[in-house]
Design an enzyme around this catalytic site. Structure first.
Site, PDB file in Angstrom:
ATOM      1  N   ALA A  66       0.872  -1.174   0.000  1.00 26.39           N
ATOM      2  CA  ALA A  66       0.000   0.000   0.000  1.00 26.39           C
ATOM      3  C   ALA A  66       0.910   1.225   0.000  1.00 26.39           C
ATOM      4  O   ALA A  66       2.072   1.159   0.423  1.00 26.39           O
ATOM      5  CB  ALA A  66      -0.886  -0.022   1.237  1.00 26.39           C
ATOM      6  N   GLY A 111       0.765  -5.062   0.908  1.00 28.31           N
ATOM      7  CA  GLY A 111      -0.440  -5.175   0.078  1.00 28.31           C
ATOM      8  C   GLY A 111      -0.181  -5.888  -1.240  1.00 28.31           C
ATOM      9  O   GLY A 111      -1.115  -6.411  -1.854  1.00 28.31           O
ATOM     10  N   GLU A 114      -0.450  -9.408  -0.452  1.00 23.96           N
ATOM     11  CA  GLU A 114      -1.870  -9.647  -0.169  1.00 23.96           C
ATOM     12  C   GLU A 114      -2.703  -9.743  -1.448  1.00 23.96           C
ATOM     13  O   GLU A 114      -3.579 -10.605  -1.560  1.00 23.96           O
ATOM     14  CB  GLU A 114      -2.400  -8.550   0.765  1.00 23.96           C
ATOM     15  N   GLU A 134       4.589  -4.927   7.262  1.00 25.45           N
ATOM     16  CA  GLU A 134       3.732  -3.885   7.862  1.00 25.45           C
ATOM     17  C   GLU A 134       4.128  -3.490   9.278  1.00 25.45           C
ATOM     18  O   GLU A 134       4.027  -2.323   9.652  1.00 25.45           O
ATOM     19  CB  GLU A 134       2.258  -4.341   7.865  1.00 25.45           C
TER      20      GLU A 134
HETATM   21  N1  CO8 Z   1       4.514   3.164  -0.931  1.00 22.13           N
HETATM   22  C1  CO8 Z   1       4.884   4.327  -1.522  1.00 22.13           C
HETATM   23  N2  CO8 Z   1       6.000   4.465  -2.257  1.00 22.13           N
HETATM   24  C2  CO8 Z   1       6.786   3.392  -2.398  1.00 22.13           C
HETATM   25  C3  CO8 Z   1       6.461   2.154  -1.810  1.00 22.13           C
HETATM   26  C4  CO8 Z   1       5.273   2.071  -1.065  1.00 22.13           C
HETATM   27  N3  CO8 Z   1       4.858   0.932  -0.501  1.00 22.13           N
HETATM   28  N4  CO8 Z   1       7.448   1.287  -2.116  1.00 22.13           N
HETATM   29  C5  CO8 Z   1       8.334   1.948  -2.863  1.00 22.13           C
HETATM   30  N5  CO8 Z   1       7.944   3.225  -3.039  1.00 22.13           N
HETATM   31  C6  CO8 Z   1       8.625   4.285  -3.787  1.00 22.13           C
HETATM   32  C7  CO8 Z   1       9.831   4.797  -3.035  1.00 22.13           C
HETATM   33  O1  CO8 Z   1       9.458   5.731  -2.057  1.00 22.13           O
HETATM   34  C8  CO8 Z   1      10.656   5.379  -4.136  1.00 22.13           C
HETATM   35  O2  CO8 Z   1      10.118   6.639  -4.487  1.00 22.13           O
HETATM   36  P1  CO8 Z   1      11.119   7.886  -4.775  1.00 22.13           P
HETATM   37  O3  CO8 Z   1      11.913   7.469  -5.967  1.00 22.13           O
HETATM   38  O4  CO8 Z   1      10.176   9.014  -5.029  1.00 22.13           O
HETATM   39  O5  CO8 Z   1      11.974   8.021  -3.548  1.00 22.13           O
HETATM   40  C9  CO8 Z   1      10.364   4.449  -5.316  1.00 22.13           C
HETATM   41  O6  CO8 Z   1       9.157   3.752  -4.988  1.00 22.13           O
HETATM   42  C10 CO8 Z   1      11.456   3.420  -5.526  1.00 22.13           C
HETATM   43  O7  CO8 Z   1      11.657   2.748  -4.286  1.00 22.13           O
HETATM   44  P2  CO8 Z   1      13.098   2.594  -3.607  1.00 22.13           P
HETATM   45  O8  CO8 Z   1      14.004   3.726  -4.004  1.00 22.13           O
HETATM   46  O9  CO8 Z   1      12.891   2.373  -2.150  1.00 22.13           O
HETATM   47  O10 CO8 Z   1      13.614   1.261  -4.344  1.00 22.13           O
HETATM   48  P3  CO8 Z   1      14.637   0.192  -3.749  1.00 22.13           P
HETATM   49  O11 CO8 Z   1      14.947  -0.727  -4.885  1.00 22.13           O
HETATM   50  O12 CO8 Z   1      15.747   0.825  -3.044  1.00 22.13           O
HETATM   51  O13 CO8 Z   1      13.787  -0.622  -2.646  1.00 22.13           O
HETATM   52  C11 CO8 Z   1      11.863  -1.776  -1.796  1.00 22.13           C
HETATM   53  C12 CO8 Z   1      12.671  -1.397  -3.061  1.00 22.13           C
HETATM   54  C13 CO8 Z   1      12.661  -2.743  -0.952  1.00 22.13           C
HETATM   55  C14 CO8 Z   1      10.580  -2.480  -2.312  1.00 22.13           C
HETATM   56  C15 CO8 Z   1      11.503  -0.518  -0.997  1.00 22.13           C
HETATM   57  O14 CO8 Z   1      10.965   0.450  -1.873  1.00 22.13           O
HETATM   58  C16 CO8 Z   1      10.539  -0.748   0.098  1.00 22.13           C
HETATM   59  O15 CO8 Z   1      10.919  -1.250   1.147  1.00 22.13           O
HETATM   60  N6  CO8 Z   1       9.238  -0.356  -0.101  1.00 22.13           N
HETATM   61  C17 CO8 Z   1       8.239  -0.426   0.916  1.00 22.13           C
HETATM   62  C18 CO8 Z   1       7.797  -1.863   1.125  1.00 22.13           C
HETATM   63  C19 CO8 Z   1       6.747  -1.911   2.221  1.00 22.13           C
HETATM   64  O16 CO8 Z   1       6.988  -1.613   3.366  1.00 22.13           O
HETATM   65  N7  CO8 Z   1       5.529  -2.339   1.839  1.00 22.13           N
HETATM   66  C20 CO8 Z   1       4.433  -2.459   2.744  1.00 22.13           C
HETATM   67  C21 CO8 Z   1       3.640  -1.197   2.763  1.00 22.13           C
HETATM   68  S1  CO8 Z   1       2.353  -1.247   3.987  1.00 22.13           S
HETATM   69  C22 CO8 Z   1       1.132  -2.180   3.284  1.00 22.13           C
HETATM   70  O17 CO8 Z   1       1.243  -2.690   2.195  1.00 22.13           O
HETATM   71  C23 CO8 Z   1      -0.085  -2.323   4.128  1.00 22.13           C
HETATM   72  C24 CO8 Z   1      -1.280  -3.010   3.435  1.00 22.13           C
HETATM   73  C25 CO8 Z   1      -2.460  -2.956   4.369  1.00 22.13           C
HETATM   74  C26 CO8 Z   1      -2.886  -1.523   4.627  1.00 22.13           C
HETATM   75  C27 CO8 Z   1      -3.875  -1.426   5.730  1.00 22.13           C
HETATM   76  C28 CO8 Z   1      -4.200   0.091   5.995  1.00 22.13           C
HETATM   77  C29 CO8 Z   1      -4.673   0.355   7.365  1.00 22.13           C
END
Ligand code: CO8
Length: 260
Positions: A66, A111, A114, A134
């Site tokens: 998400a 997500g 999921e 998460e």
């Molecule tokens: N949300 C928003 N932006 C994201 C997300 C995300 N989940 N993942 C990546 N991005 C963005 C980054 O911020 C970055 O943007 P920018 O270039 O503007 O800085 C761009 O995508 C590229 O990402 P990275 O530079 O971080 O790329 P890397 O190759 O270094 O890393 C990763 C890749 C490992 C995937 C890393 O981006 C990461 O850890 N992402 C987050 C993963 C995460 O924590 N996902 C879980 C999110 S929470 C969720 O899914 C909850 C679902 C249920 C919700 C319930 C609500 C109450």
């Protein structure tokens, strides 16, 4: 199909390919993506020209979760509404009358993991990565992850993955039952299409009844599930496709199914 800002759609015969297209955010699910997914799956449900769906992501990610930037700004009420919206999309995919194959091309985190679990079958690229991170963010896997993950991999492994937030590769995901098959990245979509074609060659009415029986049965105890199975068997058994399938077997020819 309508035109979408965060989704790409392509139709190849009876196969619909939905690609989440927000590569700049690794296809993170914000409100727009969720609303568009909801809408496109409504369109697909109503469209008889589509028999099987492949869901994948543009670029190097399937779905990295998400949208964290969007969630950061939400209060509790907005967060709950967002969670319900996400859950509803997953439910729509899971209960679609057509088979949905996830072709997991890269990150399937939070997500993203999921939404892959709401699909019927997960095929993964060797480059795919799965995880439920998460709790690093102070939230829970709220798009169905606390419920679908234990149903796929068992209670202990689900707790291990959710509590540790460990990211696992495609082969490990396959070993624990989170993924059915793993392919080189360059053949993933081709393999997904092949599987879709195989499924399309079967009696659609029977495939759809199997999907409902499996899903409904897993929500119930065994005797109730067996009763669901009996109910689900009636429509295919009464169909022309049953006559065709059995006749084709006895006449040693390929069946030509007609049901939708
Ligand atoms: N949300 C928003 N932006 C994201 C997300 C995300 N989940 N993942 C990546 N991005 C963005 C980054 O911020 C970055 O943007 P920018 O270039 O503007 O800085 C761009 O995508 C590229 O990402 P990275 O530079 O971080 O790329 P890397 O190759 O270094 O890393 C990763 C890749 C490992 C995937 C890393 O981006 C990461 O850890 N992402 C987050 C993963 C995460 O924590 N996902 C879980 C999110 S929470 C969720 O899914 C909850 C679902 C249920 C919700 C319930 C609500 C109450």
């Amino acid at each position: 199909m309508k035109s979408y800002t965060t989704l790409l759609f392509e139709q190849n015969g009876k196969i619909g390919i939905v690609k989440i297209n927000r590569p700049e955010a690794l296809n993170a699910l914000n409100e727009t993506v969720l609303e568009e997914l909801s809408s496109i799956f409504d369109e697909i449900e109503a469209d008889d020209s589509i028999g099987v769906v492949i869901l994948t992501g543009e670029g190097r990610s399937f779905v990295a979760g998400a949208d964290i930037a969007a969630m950061k700004e939400m209060n509790a009420i907005e967060g709950r509404a967002f969670m319900l919206k996400g859950q509803a999309v997953m439910q729509k995919i899971e209960t679609l009358s057509k088979v949905v194959i996830a072709a997991v091309n890269g990150f399937a985190l939070g997500g993203g993991c999921e939404i892959s679990m709401a699909c019927d079958i997960r095929l993964a690229s060797e480059k795919a990565k799965f995880g439920q991170p998460e709790v690093n963010l102070g939230i829970i896997p709220g798009f169905g992850g606390t419920q679908r993950l234990p149903r796929l991999v068992g209670k202990g492994m689900a707790k291990y993955l959710i509590f540790s937030t460990e990211t696992i590769g495609a082969e490990e995901a396959k070993a624990i039952g989170l993924v059915e098959k793993v392919y080189p990245p360059e053949t993933l979509i081709e393999e997904a299409v092949k599987l879709a074609e195989t499924i399309l060659s079967k009696a659609p009415i029977a495939i759809s009844a199997c999907k409902a029986a499996i899903n409904n049965g897993l929500n119930a105890d065994l005797p109730t599930g067996i009763a669901f199975e009996a109910e689900a068997s009636a429509t295919p058994f009464g169909s022309e496709d049953r006559i065709e399938g059995m006749g084709a077997f006895l006449e040693k020819r390929a069946a030509a199914f007609k049901s939708k």
